[in-house]
Design an enzyme around this catalytic site. Structure first.
Site, short mmCIF file in Angstrom:
data_model
loop_
_atom_site.label_atom_id
_atom_site.label_comp_id
_atom_site.label_asym_id
_atom_site.label_seq_id
_atom_site.Cartn_x
_atom_site.Cartn_y
_atom_site.Cartn_z
N HIS A 22 0.82 -1.22 0.00
CA HIS A 22 0.00 0.00 0.00
C HIS A 22 0.84 1.27 0.00
O HIS A 22 0.36 2.34 0.35
CB HIS A 22 -0.95 -0.01 1.20
CG HIS A 22 -1.99 -1.09 1.10
ND1 HIS A 22 -2.68 -1.58 2.19
CD2 HIS A 22 -2.44 -1.79 0.03
CE1 HIS A 22 -3.52 -2.52 1.79
NE2 HIS A 22 -3.39 -2.67 0.49
N CYS A 80 1.27 14.26 -12.96
CA CYS A 80 2.29 13.67 -13.85
C CYS A 80 2.74 12.29 -13.37
O CYS A 80 3.45 11.59 -14.09
CB CYS A 80 3.49 14.62 -14.00
SG CYS A 80 4.60 14.65 -12.57
ZN ZN Z 1 3.74 16.47 -11.37
#
Ligand code: ZN
Length: 266
Positions: A102, A113
């Site tokens: 996890h 991004c």
């Molecule tokens: Zn980023």
């Protein structure tokens, strides 16, 4: 119980461990809340900022230390953990033998991004630089095991300035942990499955296996006819898949197993 664990470790030598510290009183953060709302992220990061000094101080316990030594001595091949506190890493468990199913609170992830390289300790400094007045509130609230802190009365996070991603400039930042409602990324699930396939037996320690991500690994182990042992107080989701189970605390059992297998002076 002790002899069963020792026998399992001796007989198979390659064991997966899934451990998990439960926190029944704390409402989990939901992924869609964090992904969809800047204000919610301000709430998250303000509380995380206050909790981090205490959170990052936490140290491995006897169980982490013994498991690391059992890896060193070849009794345990790999460890899969559901915990996000990186205490197995702090105990010195080699990276190649450890999978944080996890994720970890020690890294920060950009939801735009996808960069996951930001270090949480450095991010703490960046938060402080943008929100200097918040430092006075550190240590005032109760810290939950996931690092979250109740804000002091009257504190408002509406102006909290989230440090942006250093790659794309987005403020859509989250810790590199898997939240409720979020899918585990494929490279991680693939690695977890590989650990299970490569193992000769699976030992579950301190987990009710309530999350599907861990339960499905036990189901895979069962399909592959791997012996399964469980050392956990209370019922688990995989009770019908195991060969044996001890409803006891894991630390005393592992301490005795370690002494039996390796001795007290190593
Ligand atoms: Zn980023």
């Amino acid at each position: 119980m002790l002899s069963l664990v020792s026998q399992l470790i001796r007989a198979y030598q390659t064991i997966e461990v899934i451990s998990y510290v439960r926190n029944p009183n704390h409402r989990p953060i939901l992924y869609h809340e964090l992904a969809s709302s800047h204000n919610y992220r301000q709430r998250y990061w303000s509380r995380s900022y206050l909790g981090w000094p205490k959170m990052s101080e936490s140290q491995p316990n006897a169980t982490h230390d013994i498991l690391k030594k059992l890896v060193d001595h070849g009794y345990i091949q790999n460890i899969i953990t559901q915990n996000v506190d990186s205490l197995h890493t702090k105990a010195g468990t080699p990276n190649q033998n450890l999978l944080e199913l996890h994720g970890t609170l020690y890294k920060v992830e950009c939801m735009d991004c996808g960069d996951t390289s930001a270090d949480r300790n450095l991010y703490q400094h960046r938060i402080h630089a943008r929100n200097p007045s918040w430092k006075a509130m550190i240590g005032k609230g109760k810290v939950n095991p996931d690092g979250d802190v109740e804000l002091p009365q009257g504190a408002s996070y509406d102006e909290f300035d989230i440090p942006p991603c250093l790659h794309c400039g987005s403020q859509k930042m989250k810790p590199k942990v898997v939240f409720f409602g979020e899918n585990i990324k494929h490279p991680v699930t693939d690695q977890a499955e590989k650990f299970i396939r490569d193992s000769s037996a699976v030992l579950v320690i301190g987990s009710s296996l309530a999350t599907y991500s861990s339960y499905r690994l036990l189901r895979l182990a069962h399909q592959l006819h791997k012996p399964i042992g469980i050392v956990t107080k209370g019922p688990t989701r995989a009770d019908n898949l195991m060969q044996w189970k001890g409803e006891v605390g894991c630390s005393p059992v592992l301490t005795m197993v370690y002494k039996n297998l390796i001795g007290v002076n190593n």
